[in-house]
Design a protein around this motif. Structure first.
Motif, PDB file in Angstrom:
ATOM      1  N   VAL A  39       0.906  -1.072  -0.113  1.00  0.00           N
ATOM      2  CA  VAL A  39       0.025  -0.086   0.128  1.00  0.00           C
ATOM      3  C   VAL A  39       0.906   1.443   0.027  1.00  0.00           C
ATOM      4  CG1 VAL A  39      -2.012  -1.120   0.946  1.00  0.00           C
ATOM      5  CG2 VAL A  39      -0.205   0.082   2.631  1.00  0.00           C
ATOM      6  N   TRP A  40       1.870   1.210   0.626  1.00  0.00           N
ATOM      7  CA  TRP A  40       2.990   2.332   0.640  1.00  0.00           C
ATOM      8  C   TRP A  40       3.788   2.557  -0.151  1.00  0.00           C
ATOM      9  CZ3 TRP A  40       1.637   6.753   2.984  1.00  0.00           C
ATOM     10  CH2 TRP A  40       0.719   6.630   4.093  1.00  0.00           C
ATOM     11  N   GLY A  41       4.614   1.369  -0.672  1.00  0.00           N
ATOM     12  CA  GLY A  41       5.543   1.129  -1.538  1.00  0.00           C
ATOM     13  C   GLY A  41       5.088   1.026  -2.874  1.00  0.00           C
ATOM     14  N   VAL A  42       4.278   0.196  -3.446  1.00  0.00           N
ATOM     15  CA  VAL A  42       3.675  -0.051  -4.634  1.00  0.00           C
ATOM     16  C   VAL A  42       2.716   0.864  -5.202  1.00  0.00           C
ATOM     17  CG1 VAL A  42       2.970  -1.816  -6.101  1.00  0.00           C
ATOM     18  CG2 VAL A  42       4.208  -2.564  -4.363  1.00  0.00           C
ATOM     19  N   CYS A  43       1.645   0.857  -4.266  1.00  0.00           N
ATOM     20  CA  CYS A  43       0.453   1.480  -4.660  1.00  0.00           C
ATOM     21  C   CYS A  43       0.638   3.126  -4.660  1.00  0.00           C
ATOM     22  CB  CYS A  43      -0.931   1.116  -3.862  1.00  0.00           C
ATOM     23  SG  CYS A  43      -1.234  -0.603  -4.245  1.00  0.00           S
ATOM     24  N   TYR A  44       1.324   3.480  -3.553  1.00  0.00           N
ATOM     25  CA  TYR A  44       1.481   4.915  -3.233  1.00  0.00           C
ATOM     26  C   TYR A  44       2.399   5.526  -4.062  1.00  0.00           C
ATOM     27  CZ  TYR A  44       2.336   9.170  -0.759  1.00  0.00           C
ATOM     28  OH  TYR A  44       2.364  10.522  -0.330  1.00  0.00           O
ATOM     29  N   LEU A  45       3.583   4.728  -4.528  1.00  0.00           N
ATOM     30  CA  LEU A  45       4.643   5.368  -5.324  1.00  0.00           C
ATOM     31  C   LEU A  45       4.369   5.262  -6.578  1.00  0.00           C
ATOM     32  CD1 LEU A  45       7.894   4.272  -3.111  1.00  0.00           C
ATOM     33  CD2 LEU A  45       6.524   6.490  -3.120  1.00  0.00           C
ATOM     34  N   PHE A  46       3.731   4.438  -7.201  1.00  0.00           N
ATOM     35  CA  PHE A  46       3.467   3.953  -8.450  1.00  0.00           C
ATOM     36  C   PHE A  46       1.997   3.991  -9.145  1.00  0.00           C
ATOM     37  CE2 PHE A  46       7.408   2.082  -7.105  1.00  0.00           C
ATOM     38  CZ  PHE A  46       8.333   2.983  -7.731  1.00  0.00           C
ATOM     39  N   PRO A  47       1.265   4.797  -8.716  1.00  0.00           N
ATOM     40  CA  PRO A  47      -0.294   4.872  -9.084  1.00  0.00           C
ATOM     41  C   PRO A  47      -0.496   4.658 -10.286  1.00  0.00           C
ATOM     42  CG  PRO A  47       0.231   6.925  -8.071  1.00  0.00           C
ATOM     43  CD  PRO A  47       1.506   6.067  -7.847  1.00  0.00           C
ATOM     44  N   HIS A  48       0.288   5.328 -11.203  1.00  0.00           N
ATOM     45  CA  HIS A  48       0.001   5.505 -12.813  1.00  0.00           C
ATOM     46  C   HIS A  48       0.344   4.018 -13.256  1.00  0.00           C
ATOM     47  CE1 HIS A  48       4.339   5.985 -11.943  1.00  0.00           C
ATOM     48  NE2 HIS A  48       4.765   5.429 -13.098  1.00  0.00           N
ATOM     49  N   ILE A  49       0.870   3.105 -12.719  1.00  0.00           N
ATOM     50  CA  ILE A  49       1.103   1.698 -13.170  1.00  0.00           C
ATOM     51  C   ILE A  49       0.146   0.887 -12.375  1.00  0.00           C
ATOM     52  CG2 ILE A  49       2.432  -0.434 -13.008  1.00  0.00           C
ATOM     53  CD1 ILE A  49       4.965   1.448 -13.014  1.00  0.00           C
ATOM     54  N   ILE A  50      -0.404   0.944 -11.451  1.00  0.00           N
ATOM     55  CA  ILE A  50      -1.526   0.200 -10.663  1.00  0.00           C
ATOM     56  C   ILE A  50      -2.635   0.486 -11.075  1.00  0.00           C
ATOM     57  CG2 ILE A  50      -1.969  -0.706  -8.448  1.00  0.00           C
ATOM     58  CD1 ILE A  50       0.487  -1.292  -9.127  1.00  0.00           C
ATOM     59  N   ASN A  51      -3.118   2.062 -11.392  1.00  0.00           N
ATOM     60  CA  ASN A  51      -4.650   2.229 -11.509  1.00  0.00           C
ATOM     61  C   ASN A  51      -5.157   1.696 -12.660  1.00  0.00           C
ATOM     62  OD1 ASN A  51      -3.547   3.776 -13.577  1.00  0.00           O
ATOM     63  ND2 ASN A  51      -3.900   5.782 -12.366  1.00  0.00           N
ATOM     64  N   LYS A  52      -4.332   0.855 -13.657  1.00  0.00           N
ATOM     65  CA  LYS A  52      -4.774   0.535 -14.929  1.00  0.00           C
ATOM     66  C   LYS A  52      -5.077  -1.292 -14.645  1.00  0.00           C
ATOM     67  CE  LYS A  52      -2.591   4.021 -17.351  1.00  0.00           C
ATOM     68  NZ  LYS A  52      -1.642   4.314 -18.319  1.00  0.00           N
ATOM     69  N   SER A  53      -4.687  -1.677 -13.669  1.00  0.00           N
ATOM     70  CA  SER A  53      -4.633  -2.969 -13.424  1.00  0.00           C
ATOM     71  C   SER A  53      -5.559  -3.497 -12.824  1.00  0.00           C
ATOM     72  CB  SER A  53      -3.226  -3.508 -12.823  1.00  0.00           C
ATOM     73  OG  SER A  53      -3.103  -4.713 -12.845  1.00  0.00           O
ATOM     74  N   SER A  54      -6.303  -4.752 -13.218  1.00  0.00           N
ATOM     75  CA  SER A  54      -7.249  -5.622 -12.663  1.00  0.00           C
ATOM     76  C   SER A  54      -6.779  -6.183 -11.473  1.00  0.00           C
ATOM     77  CB  SER A  54      -8.188  -6.323 -13.416  1.00  0.00           C
ATOM     78  OG  SER A  54      -7.204  -7.270 -13.957  1.00  0.00           O
ATOM     79  N   ILE A  55      -5.336  -6.389 -11.395  1.00  0.00           N
ATOM     80  CA  ILE A  55      -4.940  -7.215 -10.222  1.00  0.00           C
ATOM     81  C   ILE A  55      -5.177  -6.467  -8.772  1.00  0.00           C
ATOM     82  CG2 ILE A  55      -2.474  -7.866  -9.230  1.00  0.00           C
ATOM     83  CD1 ILE A  55      -1.713  -7.894 -12.089  1.00  0.00           C
TER      84      ILE A  55
END
Length: 209
Positions: free
Chosen positions: A86-102
């Protein structure tokens, strides 16, 4: 800490956590149903998920100070692995995560698991756990844990290249996470399967879960 106060505190903590994760589940489900857009789900839930999950830091201290019987090491592994997400992956790189259904699969698996877990703990503190809740607690994780942990691992891999090129510390964290995740998953999953066998055997004999 006096025992009655400790029990009341743990009841409050578990009830609050249960409702917070229920709000995550309902919010994510409704947003997906109404919009069908993964970016909307991420943008409207990631802050809530981040802080609800951060609240779980308290559980490490619960185990360290003997409020609960959980292993501090096992508890820390579970909590820290999610905080990395939540703090490393999603918070730092939202532009990558927000497009993924994962991401959606991950938070749905997390929230269902946590609603069941915290409801179970809260009821257990009262001394009366419904049989259906015992069944959910020790059966749903068989499917939900691989979905949740698998989604976490995939998100780490998805952001690995960007994190590697971002800054020095991320190189260490992402590399460590990539190596440790499979071993951590195996250790925690087999631990929960062992707990499942013990509890279900005990409940068949009429004991307390």
């Amino acid at each position: 800490m006096a025992k009655p106060f400790k029990i009341q505190y743990l009841k409050l903590y578990n009830v609050l956590s249960c409702f917070l994760w229920l709000s995550v589940l309902i919010r994510a489900g409704l947003l997906w149903q109404l919009s069908g857009d993964q970016r909307v789900v991420f943008n409207e839930t990631n802050v809530l998920v981040r802080w609800v999950q951060t609240l779980a830091l308290a559980e490490i201290f619960h185990s360290i100070f003997g409020f609960v019987k959980s292993s501090p090491f096992t508890t820390a592994m579970q909590v820290i692995s999610r905080l990395i997400l939540v703090w490393g992956v999603c918070y730092l790189f939202p532009h990558i995560i927000n497009k993924s259904s994962i991401y959606l699969f991950m938070i749905l698996a997390w929230s269902i698991t946590e609603v069941v877990r915290y409801a179970f703990y809260a009821c257990n503190l009262t001394g009366a756990v419904p049989k259906f809740l015992i069944w959910l607690r020790y059966n749903t994780f068989i499917v939900l844990y691989p979905i949740g942990a698998g989604s976490e691992f995939l998100l780490v891999l998805k952001t690995f290249r960007t994190a590697w090129n971002a800054f020095f510390l991320s190189k260490i964290v992402w590399t460590a996470a990539t190596v440790i995740y499979p071993f951590g998953f195996y250790m925690l999953y087999t631990h929960m399967m062992s707990q499942r066998r013990k509890v279900l055997k005990l409940t068949k004999k009429g004991g307390k879960a």
